[in-house]
Structures are given as C-alpha cells and as structure tokens.
Design a protein around this motif. Structure first.
Motif, mmCIF file in Angstrom:
data_model
loop_
_atom_site.group_PDB
_atom_site.id
_atom_site.type_symbol
_atom_site.label_atom_id
_atom_site.label_comp_id
_atom_site.label_asym_id
_atom_site.label_seq_id
_atom_site.Cartn_x
_atom_site.Cartn_y
_atom_site.Cartn_z
ATOM 1 N N SER A 3 0.850 -1.188 0.000
ATOM 2 C CA SER A 3 0.000 0.000 0.000
ATOM 3 C C SER A 3 0.887 1.239 0.000
ATOM 4 O O SER A 3 1.995 1.224 0.523
ATOM 5 N N VAL A 5 0.438 4.064 1.604
ATOM 6 C CA VAL A 5 0.483 4.806 2.870
ATOM 7 C C VAL A 5 1.662 4.307 3.701
ATOM 8 O O VAL A 5 1.870 3.106 3.841
ATOM 9 N N GLU A 6 2.425 5.246 4.251
ATOM 10 C CA GLU A 6 3.550 4.863 5.100
ATOM 11 C C GLU A 6 3.075 4.670 6.534
ATOM 12 O O GLU A 6 2.515 5.582 7.145
ATOM 13 N N ASN A 7 3.288 3.488 7.053
ATOM 14 C CA ASN A 7 2.904 3.166 8.429
ATOM 15 C C ASN A 7 4.101 3.332 9.347
ATOM 16 O O ASN A 7 5.241 3.398 8.893
ATOM 17 N N ARG A 216 -4.827 -2.567 6.625
ATOM 18 C CA ARG A 216 -5.412 -2.240 5.319
ATOM 19 C C ARG A 216 -6.612 -1.314 5.488
ATOM 20 O O ARG A 216 -6.815 -0.382 4.709
ATOM 21 N N ASN A 219 -5.257 2.147 6.143
ATOM 22 C CA ASN A 219 -4.576 2.660 4.952
ATOM 23 C C ASN A 219 -5.576 3.013 3.844
ATOM 24 O O ASN A 219 -5.361 3.951 3.089
ATOM 25 N N PRO A 224 -2.169 6.287 8.461
ATOM 26 C CA PRO A 224 -1.110 5.348 8.818
ATOM 27 C C PRO A 224 -1.507 4.521 10.031
ATOM 28 O O PRO A 224 -2.275 4.977 10.877
ATOM 29 N N PHE A 269 3.069 -4.290 3.678
ATOM 30 C CA PHE A 269 2.833 -2.852 3.834
ATOM 31 C C PHE A 269 4.151 -2.085 3.850
ATOM 32 O O PHE A 269 5.210 -2.671 4.030
#
Ligand SMILES: [Zn+2]
Length: 303
Positions: A3, A5-7, A216, A219, A224, A269
C-alpha cells in the motif's frame, strides 16, 4: 502489492523484565537486551526497513554502544522515559526530570537529540495530560502514547484514531489545531469496534490475517497504522517459568511466531519511522479536511 500509505513501525526498548506484569515477579533476571536487539536489527536490515526505537534512558545510559548501533543502522531513537515508570506514578515535575535525563542519555549515546516520546504503558491519559505541555517545553516534535481505546491496563475512550496536532489544553480532541506537537495514536483497527491490535500482546495473540486486515482498513482511508513491538518479544529465550500461568500467557504467548508475523507485515505494507510520519502531519490542516470527514469516521465524529 504494497500500500502507498507509510505506516509507523516502532519498538519499545526496555528490559524484558521491565514489563508491568513481570517487574515484581521476576527475580534474578537474565539480561537479554543485546541478543534481542540483534534479532530485530537483522530482520529490519534484511527487509530494508527503518523503524523507531523508543529507548528507556537507563538502557541508553547502561548500553550506549547498543543504542549507537541502532542509530548507526539508520533507525530513529526516541525516548521511552528514563526509568520506565508509567506516568500515573509520576508528578509533572518528576516527569519533566525523566524527560531531561532520558534526552541526555540518548544524546550521549547517539549524538542526536530525540524528538519523539512514547510513555511506558501508554500512560498519557486525561489523568496525566500535563505530559503534553512538558514534551512541548522540552522541544519534542511528537508523542506516540495515546491508545484510543480503553483496555484493562490503559487507553483513552474517544481519542482520535488518526495523527493530529495536539492541543495541550485538550489533548484528546480531534479538531483543527496548529500546535507544536503531533500525536501519533496507536493503531486501532476498526472505527466502530476499535480493536486494540497495534502490537505487543494483541499482535502476538491475533492471526496475521487480522492484523493485515486492520492495517489495510486504516490505509484505505489514507491513515497510517502506528504499530509497536518490543525487541524481547522476538527472543524466545526470555520465556521464564517463574511467573504465574496468567502472566506467562500475556507476557510470552506467540513469541515463537512473532518474527514470521512481522516479516509478513513488512512484505505487505510500507513502514517507516515515527518522526517521518509525524513530519507529514506537522501541518495537518493541509492534509486533513475536518469539514468533510471520511464516511467511515462520521459516526464516530458525531458521537
Ligand atoms: Zn515499555
């Protein structure tokens, strides 16, 4: 596919016997901190992932080479207090002193001042909200201590589930603000049921698929997930028979499988440091429109 989006991947670095359930029960503990950190650093290096290690000041003081090594590998070092005492046990002045000492110990070990804080036991709650003003005064840039769901040991019902600019006078309210400090709340994975599956015991207990589903879900809304582990949770050698069955279950359940679980998450991720994500939210009014909350959060916002 990963994905976009940076977690946030974070590790709270303390001795395995510092955990609340163990600290009074374990006598004569074996030191495992270096081997535990090595397991995690190897894993992160193999996956090319940078993370944040929230380090207890006393650990930085007693193991400066270890903390310097983590920083040399490109990871961020944040503060996890100086003595690992939860904020519930401290006065505002004592906390201020803890921040001063842990900042100095980390700076001595790494040459760099930490900009992020995680409270032991996620102990930033309405009872201890003076902590936010202390962090601001100490020139910290973000806090990652708010667990936005009530659990038996910690948490704040109704706190925002997304990163936000934190108002020291109303630290658990999600409203447009422009303050110096960003809060990165720990991930809860369903906007209504708010499963506290951000890490630690919950990550060890729950199946990988559920953790993936949770990340998920966040995101998909552009948010995050901030997740946390302890390096000792990747080291089966810490398991001790000298505590009660209940404490053993909460403290050690799932340790043997956690490494492969984390590898799966890193393959699924994108993860980075807390400081990097906090910077994105430092001017959150550019990023989050409060007038039109995403539908999934509407029921929560209007409650
Ligand atoms: Zn801790």
């Amino acid at each position: 596919m990963r994905s976009p989006v940076e977690n946030v991947l974070s590790f709270d670095l303390e001795h395995w016997y510092s955990a609340t359930l163990l600290r009074d029960a374990v006598t004569d503990p074996t030191e495992r901190i270096e081997e535990s950190v090595e397991i995690v650093l190897d894993l992160l290096a193999r996956r090319g992932v940078k993370a944040t290690f929230f380090v207890v000041g006393e650990v930085a003081r007693d193991h400066p080479e270890l903390v310097a090594q983590i920083a040399a590998d490109g990871h961020e070092i944040g503060s996890h207090g100086h003595t690992h005492r939860p904020l519930f046990e401290l006065t505002r002045e004592q906390f201020s002193h803890e921040i001063e000492r842990s900042t100095a110990a980390i700076q001595d070990a790494t040459g760099t001042m930490p900009v992020g804080f995680r409270a032991p036991n996620f102990s930033v709650t309405p009872r201890t909200q003076w902590a936010i003003a202390v962090l601001e005064a100490s020139e910290y840039q973000y806090d990652s201590s708010v667990f936005p769901v009530r659990t038996p040991m910690y948490g704040v019902t109704g706190a925002p589930v997304r990163p936000y600019s934190i108002d020291p006078t109303a630290p658990f309210e999600d409203r447009p603000a422009d303050h110096a400090l960003v809060e990165l709340p720990l991930a809860v994975f369903h906007p209504r049921f708010k499963l506290p599956v951000a890490g630690g015991f919950y990550a060890r207990l729950l199946p990988t698929q559920l953790l993936q589903w949770g990340i998920r879900t966040l995101n998909a809304r552009g948010l995050p997930a901030t997740i946390y582990f302890h390096p000792w949770e990747f080291n089966p050698a810490v398991k001790t028979p000298s505590v009660t069955a209940h404490k053993r279950f909460v403290s050690f359940h799932g340790i043997n499988r956690l490494k492969s679980k984390l590898e799966t998450l890193l393959d699924t991720f994108t993860f980075t440091t807390a400081a990097s994500v906090a910077r994105e939210y430092a001017n959150e009014n550019d990023l989050v429109s409060y007038d039109t909350p995403s539908p999934v959060f509407q029921s929560e916002d209007s409650r």
